[in-house]
Write a protein that holds these residues in place. Structure first.
Motif, short mmCIF file in Angstrom:
data_model
loop_
_atom_site.label_atom_id
_atom_site.label_comp_id
_atom_site.label_asym_id
_atom_site.label_seq_id
_atom_site.Cartn_x
_atom_site.Cartn_y
_atom_site.Cartn_z
N ARG A 1 6.52 29.09 71.86
CA ARG A 1 5.76 29.10 71.37
C ARG A 1 5.41 27.51 72.34
NH1 ARG A 1 0.70 30.59 69.67
NH2 ARG A 1 1.81 31.85 67.97
N PHE A 2 4.49 27.07 73.01
CA PHE A 2 4.88 25.68 74.02
C PHE A 2 3.72 25.25 74.02
CE2 PHE A 2 6.09 23.18 77.56
CZ PHE A 2 7.12 22.48 77.11
N TYR A 3 3.07 24.79 73.45
CA TYR A 3 1.47 24.13 73.06
C TYR A 3 0.63 25.17 73.27
CZ TYR A 3 3.36 20.14 75.32
OH TYR A 3 3.67 18.63 75.74
N ASP A 4 -0.39 25.36 74.07
CA ASP A 4 -1.01 26.77 73.50
C ASP A 4 -1.75 27.42 74.92
OD1 ASP A 4 -3.39 28.37 72.37
OD2 ASP A 4 -4.68 27.06 71.78
N TRP A 5 -0.50 28.11 75.93
CA TRP A 5 -0.85 28.99 76.62
C TRP A 5 -0.59 29.94 76.95
CZ3 TRP A 5 3.06 24.52 79.47
CH2 TRP A 5 2.77 24.38 80.24
N ALA A 6 -0.93 30.97 77.65
CA ALA A 6 -1.07 32.79 77.76
C ALA A 6 0.35 32.75 77.51
CB ALA A 6 -1.46 32.75 79.06
N TRP A 7 1.01 34.25 76.96
CA TRP A 7 2.02 34.63 76.30
C TRP A 7 3.06 33.87 75.95
CZ3 TRP A 7 1.00 39.25 77.60
CH2 TRP A 7 0.11 39.83 79.23
N MET A 8 2.47 33.75 74.35
CA MET A 8 3.83 32.51 73.69
C MET A 8 3.42 32.73 72.04
SD MET A 8 3.63 29.17 75.49
CE MET A 8 4.02 28.61 76.63
N GLN A 9 4.34 33.62 71.81
CA GLN A 9 4.31 33.30 70.52
C GLN A 9 5.10 32.57 70.07
OE1 GLN A 9 4.11 37.36 68.94
NE2 GLN A 9 2.26 38.13 70.05
N ASP A 10 5.41 32.84 68.16
CA ASP A 10 6.05 32.03 67.74
C ASP A 10 7.75 33.31 67.98
OD1 ASP A 10 5.35 29.96 66.36
OD2 ASP A 10 4.41 31.28 64.38
N CYS B 1 14.16 24.37 74.73
CA CYS B 1 13.27 25.24 74.59
C CYS B 1 12.62 26.51 74.78
CB CYS B 1 12.39 24.63 75.74
SG CYS B 1 11.87 22.14 75.50
N GLY B 2 14.08 26.95 75.20
CA GLY B 2 14.67 28.26 74.92
C GLY B 2 14.62 29.39 73.79
N SER B 3 14.38 31.21 73.95
CA SER B 3 14.13 31.75 72.83
C SER B 3 15.19 32.19 72.65
CB SER B 3 13.44 32.57 73.14
OG SER B 3 13.26 34.11 72.42
N GLN B 4 15.39 32.29 71.06
CA GLN B 4 16.84 32.92 70.18
C GLN B 4 16.59 34.34 70.58
OE1 GLN B 4 18.12 31.25 66.94
NE2 GLN B 4 17.73 29.09 67.55
N GLN B 5 15.24 34.72 70.44
CA GLN B 5 15.51 36.53 70.46
C GLN B 5 15.86 36.87 71.58
OE1 GLN B 5 14.23 38.10 67.77
NE2 GLN B 5 14.51 36.07 66.62
N VAL C 1 16.76 36.01 85.76
CA VAL C 1 15.98 34.65 86.70
C VAL C 1 14.42 34.11 85.38
CG1 VAL C 1 14.47 34.02 88.54
CG2 VAL C 1 16.30 35.46 88.76
N PHE C 2 14.18 33.50 86.14
CA PHE C 2 13.66 32.25 84.84
C PHE C 2 12.86 31.02 85.15
CE2 PHE C 2 17.49 31.58 82.78
CZ PHE C 2 17.97 30.22 83.33
N GLY C 3 11.81 30.14 84.87
CA GLY C 3 11.75 29.02 85.33
C GLY C 3 10.70 28.66 83.71
N HIS C 4 10.08 28.12 83.66
CA HIS C 4 9.58 27.26 82.72
C HIS C 4 10.01 25.92 82.29
CE1 HIS C 4 6.78 27.06 79.70
NE2 HIS C 4 7.77 27.37 78.29
N ILE C 5 11.24 25.52 82.49
CA ILE C 5 11.43 24.50 81.92
C ILE C 5 11.85 23.36 83.21
CG2 ILE C 5 12.95 23.19 80.42
CD1 ILE C 5 11.12 24.48 79.05
#
Length: 118
Positions: free
Chosen positions: A14-23, A60-64, A78-82
Motif C-alpha cells: 500500500r502506497f497512497y490509494d492506488w490500484a493493485w495495492m494491499q498491506d 518502500c519495497g515488499s518483504q513478501q 525488473v521493476f520501478g515504482h520507487i
C-alpha cells in the motif's frame, strides 16, 4: 519469449490509494505464485531493501516479494515504482533493475533501459 520464461505481477505494498495495492502481509497470496523456473520477473514495485529507498530514506519495497524472489531466484528482476531508487544491483544469481525513468513529479529524467539476456 525466445525460450525465456517471464512472469509478471502488478501487486505492491500500500502506497497512497492506488490500484493493485494491499498491506504487505496480504501480498504473499500473490507472490507465492511466482514460479521457481523463470528467467525474468517483472513487478511494479521492488522487493524490500533492494533499490527501494525513497527520497526521505524510507525503504518502500515488499518483504513478501523479497521472500518470493529469494525462493524463485530469477535471473533478472525488473521493476520501478520507487522513482528515486533507479539503478541496478546483483544479489546472488539475480540482477535487480529499477527502471523508473520519471521523477517523483512525473517529469521524464531518463531514457528507457536496454538490458541483454541470453
Amino acid at each position: 519469449i525466445d525460450g525465456l520464461r517471464f512472469y509478471g505481477s502488478p501487486w505492491t505494498p500500500r502506497f497512497y490509494d492506488w490500484a493493485w495495492m494491499q498491506d504487505d502481509a496480504d501480498l504473499a497470496q500473490y507472490f507465492d505464485k511466482i514460479p521457481d523456473d523463470l528467467d525474468v520477473l517483472v513487478t511494479h514495485g521492488p522487493p524490500y531493501g533492494i533499490l527501494d529507498r525513497n527520497d526521505v530514506g524510507t525503504l518502500c519495497g515488499s518483504q513478501q516479494l523479497l521472500h518470493a524472489v529469494t525462493r524463485a531466484r530469477p535471473r533478472l528482476h525488473v521493476f520501478g515504482h520507487i522513482h528515486e531508487a533507479r539503478g541496478m544491483c546483483q544479489r546472488g544469481d539475480t540482477d535487480f533493475l529499477n527502471v523508473a525513468n520519471l521523477s517523483s513529479d512525473y517529469t521524464r529524467l531518463h531514457d528507457p533501459v536496454v538490458y541483454g539476456i541470453a
